[in-house]
Design an enzyme around this catalytic site. Structure first.
Site, PDB file in Angstrom:
ATOM      1  N   HIS A 306       0.954  -1.306   0.055  1.00 33.97           N
ATOM      2  CA  HIS A 306      -0.008   0.142   0.019  1.00 33.97           C
ATOM      3  C   HIS A 306       0.785   1.267  -0.109  1.00 33.97           C
ATOM      4  O   HIS A 306       1.892   1.182   0.577  1.00 33.97           O
ATOM      5  CB  HIS A 306      -0.937  -0.254   1.290  1.00 33.97           C
ATOM      6  CG  HIS A 306      -2.099   0.848   1.082  1.00 33.97           C
ATOM      7  ND1 HIS A 306      -1.959   2.190   1.372  1.00 33.97           N
ATOM      8  CD2 HIS A 306      -3.455   0.795   0.715  1.00 33.97           C
ATOM      9  CE1 HIS A 306      -3.216   2.899   1.044  1.00 33.97           C
ATOM     10  NE2 HIS A 306      -4.079   1.858   0.795  1.00 33.97           N
ATOM     11  N   ASP A 363      -7.878  -5.486   0.175  1.00 36.96           N
ATOM     12  CA  ASP A 363      -8.320  -6.268  -1.017  1.00 36.96           C
ATOM     13  C   ASP A 363      -7.926  -7.717  -0.909  1.00 36.96           C
ATOM     14  O   ASP A 363      -8.674  -8.468  -1.650  1.00 36.96           O
ATOM     15  CB  ASP A 363      -7.937  -5.698  -2.232  1.00 36.96           C
ATOM     16  CG  ASP A 363      -8.449  -4.404  -2.722  1.00 36.96           C
ATOM     17  OD1 ASP A 363      -9.896  -4.318  -2.236  1.00 36.96           O
ATOM     18  OD2 ASP A 363      -7.769  -3.345  -3.193  1.00 36.96           O
TER      19      ASP A 363
HETATM   20  N1  CMC Z   1       4.026  -7.445  -4.740  1.00 39.51           N
HETATM   21  C1  CMC Z   1       5.180  -7.416  -5.038  1.00 39.51           C
HETATM   22  N2  CMC Z   1       6.177  -6.263  -4.925  1.00 39.51           N
HETATM   23  C2  CMC Z   1       5.557  -5.188  -4.601  1.00 39.51           C
HETATM   24  C3  CMC Z   1       4.189  -4.989  -4.497  1.00 39.51           C
HETATM   25  C4  CMC Z   1       3.555  -6.423  -4.572  1.00 39.51           C
HETATM   26  N3  CMC Z   1       2.162  -6.351  -4.112  1.00 39.51           N
HETATM   27  N4  CMC Z   1       3.710  -3.928  -4.007  1.00 39.51           N
HETATM   28  C5  CMC Z   1       4.960  -3.198  -3.992  1.00 39.51           C
HETATM   29  N5  CMC Z   1       6.069  -4.125  -4.353  1.00 39.51           N
HETATM   30  C6  CMC Z   1       7.427  -3.511  -4.497  1.00 39.51           C
HETATM   31  C7  CMC Z   1       7.597  -2.717  -5.916  1.00 39.51           C
HETATM   32  O1  CMC Z   1       8.077  -3.547  -6.861  1.00 39.51           O
HETATM   33  C8  CMC Z   1       8.857  -1.908  -5.203  1.00 39.51           C
HETATM   34  O2  CMC Z   1      10.078  -2.361  -5.267  1.00 39.51           O
HETATM   35  P1  CMC Z   1      11.058  -1.565  -5.759  1.00 39.51           P
HETATM   36  O3  CMC Z   1      11.155  -0.636  -4.503  1.00 39.51           O
HETATM   37  O4  CMC Z   1      12.368  -2.725  -5.520  1.00 39.51           O
HETATM   38  O5  CMC Z   1      11.044  -1.181  -6.897  1.00 39.51           O
HETATM   39  C9  CMC Z   1       8.456  -1.402  -3.778  1.00 39.51           C
HETATM   40  O6  CMC Z   1       7.761  -2.758  -3.355  1.00 39.51           O
HETATM   41  C10 CMC Z   1       7.443  -0.072  -3.603  1.00 39.51           C
HETATM   42  O7  CMC Z   1       6.333  -0.549  -4.636  1.00 39.51           O
HETATM   43  P2  CMC Z   1       5.754   0.908  -5.384  1.00 39.51           P
HETATM   44  O8  CMC Z   1       4.909   0.149  -6.442  1.00 39.51           O
HETATM   45  O9  CMC Z   1       6.815   1.991  -5.575  1.00 39.51           O
HETATM   46  O10 CMC Z   1       4.766   1.482  -4.054  1.00 39.51           O
HETATM   47  P3  CMC Z   1       3.586   2.169  -4.426  1.00 39.51           P
HETATM   48  O11 CMC Z   1       3.364   2.943  -3.137  1.00 39.51           O
HETATM   49  O12 CMC Z   1       3.660   3.213  -5.745  1.00 39.51           O
HETATM   50  O13 CMC Z   1       2.450   1.166  -4.792  1.00 39.51           O
HETATM   51  C11 CMC Z   1       0.357  -0.233  -4.589  1.00 39.51           C
HETATM   52  C12 CMC Z   1       1.572   0.797  -3.858  1.00 39.51           C
HETATM   53  C13 CMC Z   1      -0.787  -0.571  -3.754  1.00 39.51           C
HETATM   54  C14 CMC Z   1       0.276   0.354  -6.135  1.00 39.51           C
HETATM   55  C15 CMC Z   1       1.310  -1.389  -4.754  1.00 39.51           C
HETATM   56  O14 CMC Z   1       1.815  -2.026  -3.411  1.00 39.51           O
HETATM   57  C16 CMC Z   1       0.583  -2.552  -5.447  1.00 39.51           C
HETATM   58  O15 CMC Z   1       0.648  -2.560  -6.712  1.00 39.51           O
HETATM   59  N6  CMC Z   1       0.293  -3.464  -4.805  1.00 39.51           N
HETATM   60  C17 CMC Z   1      -0.784  -4.568  -5.687  1.00 39.51           C
HETATM   61  C18 CMC Z   1      -2.044  -3.908  -5.786  1.00 39.51           C
HETATM   62  C19 CMC Z   1      -3.012  -3.600  -4.745  1.00 39.51           C
HETATM   63  O16 CMC Z   1      -3.144  -4.610  -3.868  1.00 39.51           O
HETATM   64  N7  CMC Z   1      -3.553  -2.596  -4.703  1.00 39.51           N
HETATM   65  C20 CMC Z   1      -4.804  -2.166  -3.786  1.00 39.51           C
HETATM   66  C21 CMC Z   1      -4.291  -1.179  -2.820  1.00 39.51           C
HETATM   67  S1  CMC Z   1      -5.416  -1.022  -1.381  1.00 39.51           S
HETATM   68  C22 CMC Z   1      -6.865  -0.556  -2.060  1.00 39.51           C
HETATM   69  C23 CMC Z   1      -6.992   0.722  -2.453  1.00 39.51           C
HETATM   70  O17 CMC Z   1      -6.827   1.720  -1.686  1.00 39.51           O
HETATM   71  O18 CMC Z   1      -7.255   0.998  -3.710  1.00 39.51           O
END
Ligand code: CMC
Length: 428
Positions: A306, A363
């Site tokens: 998240h 989720d």
């Molecule tokens: N599985 C594997 N690696 C992950 C995941 C995951 N679910 N989420 C983040 N990472 C890694 C990502 O690859 C990155 O690695 P690095 O620093 O080596 O590049 C690091 O963790 C930080 O991730 P980010 O994408 O830069 O973080 P963010 O804050 O931009 O993204 C997120 C947050 C929710 C989009 C992401 O965690 C994600 O894609 N999760 C899966 C989708 C999901 O479950 N979304 C629902 C969010 S909760 C409901 C809502 O509020 O909508």
């Protein structure tokens, strides 16, 4: 003027930057005058360090896993309150008295029907349209029907538009479902609760009476509470940005629905269950964990991680508990729940997830519950949209009432060509 100031030195010039304090949470550097004073913008794609507004609605402490609505912890609201009560709280700032709650519930129930012409609008969609596509279209179309509640400078009209949106969303979502399965639309039954009515409009048929199962109604209501608001997330910011131009309220909420649909946001509940189905049995989990860690593989653990929570999402805790309640009530036992529990256990022991502070989010378990209740995966995000509507309208109202708010207009770091002369097509 803020009591505390930070100083910023840039190009040999030092300026004072006011430091603002909220009621709780980190201090905020007020850079509104930065461009005027220095000629420089800030750069923050994804707004990882940028606050876009002042808000008194929802507070999240992502490090501690805390979520408060108007100060009340989400766990207490989910356990002890109802979606109607939380809706009132979000819209009005305080918990209602018994009379206020009765009045509000009654008012919402008087707005549950859709203009009859909207049912014709549904029939224009392809039979296999995704419910979120239908929701975007139909909610946007409300702007063509309810002209008497679109003067956004009038608080009374804003209130009516807000009530209409909260009240009509279950009808709209249920009709999207009915359309997809080829069953007749059911009109609302206002003798039922907000949530019971939604369940009946979704799963009932005109040919026979529908009995709401109290445990399912309670679980569904709780799921709505868990999704009601979540501070300045992508879809809420979309609603605020769309609304900042003075746009029609129904169109603003349609914009929020469009943003919510994406798999990184509300679409993750559908993606999470699809992922669990793909994984299938616990013995396959290590393979998928390795894939999630592989930088060359786009696969991510859906329902994990998240932007704000760097700890267990408090909504996921309630959601996990609710799975068992629904299974007991319906006497079902989906083996995917065991897969989900094991996946969580293994991921939380893995250095990659520990270091990056990736925990289950709201989720991760919601799909298992919704599927047990009988919803197809394509409806999951539509349910999220239904519940989030009250948060969107509360945030939209707060924005319009805030004298500090102006049209949202970010700046950019331009990297395109510098000025050059046009060359006619024959000379290129
Ligand atoms: N599985 C594997 N690696 C992950 C995941 C995951 N679910 N989420 C983040 N990472 C890694 C990502 O690859 C990155 O690695 P690095 O620093 O080596 O590049 C690091 O963790 C930080 O991730 P980010 O994408 O830069 O973080 P963010 O804050 O931009 O993204 C997120 C947050 C929710 C989009 C992401 O965690 C994600 O894609 N999760 C899966 C989708 C999901 O479950 N979304 C629902 C969010 S909760 C409901 C809502 O509020 O909508």
């Amino acid at each position: 003027m803020a009591d505390k100031q930070a100083t910023l030195t840039y190009n040999d010039k030092t300026i004072d930057v006011p430091v603002l304090e909220g009621s709780v949470g980190p201090e905020v550097l007020d850079i509104r005058k930065l461009y005027g004073q220095t000629g420089a913008f800030t750069y923050d794609p994804g707004y990882k360090s940028t606050g876009s507004c002042e808000s008194a609605l929802t507070y999240i402490d992502g490090d501690e896993g805390v979520l408060l609505h108007r100060g009340y912890p989400i766990g207490q609201l989910a356990e002890q309150s109802s979606f109607m009560e939380v809706s009132y709280l979000l819209l009005n700032g305080e918990l209602p008295s018994k009379d206020e709650l009765d009045d509000f519930t009654y008012t919402i129930s008087r707005h549950t029907m859709l203009h009859e012409q909207l049912s014709t609008f549904y029939r224009g969609f392809r039979r296999d349209a995704h419910p979120m596509a239908i929701m975007c279209g139909v909610v946007g179309a409300l702007s063509a029907f309810y002209h008497d509640s679109t003067d956004i400078s009038d608080p009374e009209q804003r209130k009516i538009a807000s009530h209409r949106l909260v009240a009509k969303m279950p009808t709209i979502a249920a009709m999207a479902y009915k359309y997809s399965v080829g069953q007749p639309f059911l009109y609302p039954d206002n003798s039922l609760s907000y949530t019971g009515n939604f369940l009946r409009m979704t799963f009932g048929v005109p040919a026979e009476p529908y009995e709401v199962v109290p445990a399912v109604e309670k679980a569904m209501d709780r799921i709505f509470i868990l999704h009601a608001d979540h501070e300045q997330n992508a879809s809420t910011s979309t609603v605020r940005l769309a609304g900042s131009s003075g746009a029609n309220p129904f169109a603003c909420i349609a914009a929020g629905i469009a943003c919510l649909w994406g798999p990184a946001h509300g679409g993750a509940n559908e993606a999470a269950l699809n992922m669990l189905r793909e994984i299938g049995t616990p013995d396959k989990i290590p393979h998928y964990i390795e894939r999630a860690k592989d930088k060359n593989d786009p696969f991510r653990l859906m329902g994990f991680g998240h932007r704000v929570y760097k700890n267990y999402d408090p909504r996921a805790t309630v959601m996990q508990k609710t799975v068992r309640e629904v299974f007991d009530a319906l006497k079902v036992n989906d083996p995917l729940f065991e897969t989900a529990l094991r996946l969580e256990e293994l991921a939380l022991q893995d250095d990659y997830f520990i270091e990056k502070k990736l925990f289950p989010n709201v989720d991760f378990y919601s799909g298992v519950i919704l599927s047990a209740i009988g919803f197809p995966t394509t409806m999951f995000t539509a349910l999220f949209a239904l519940a989030r509507t009250v948060g969107w309208v509360a945030q939209w109202n707060e924005m319009i009432s805030d004298p500090a708010q102006v049209i949202g207009r970010p700046r950019q770091l331009y990297t395109g060509p510098t000025q050059r002369d046009y060359v006619p097509v024959g000379q290129r």
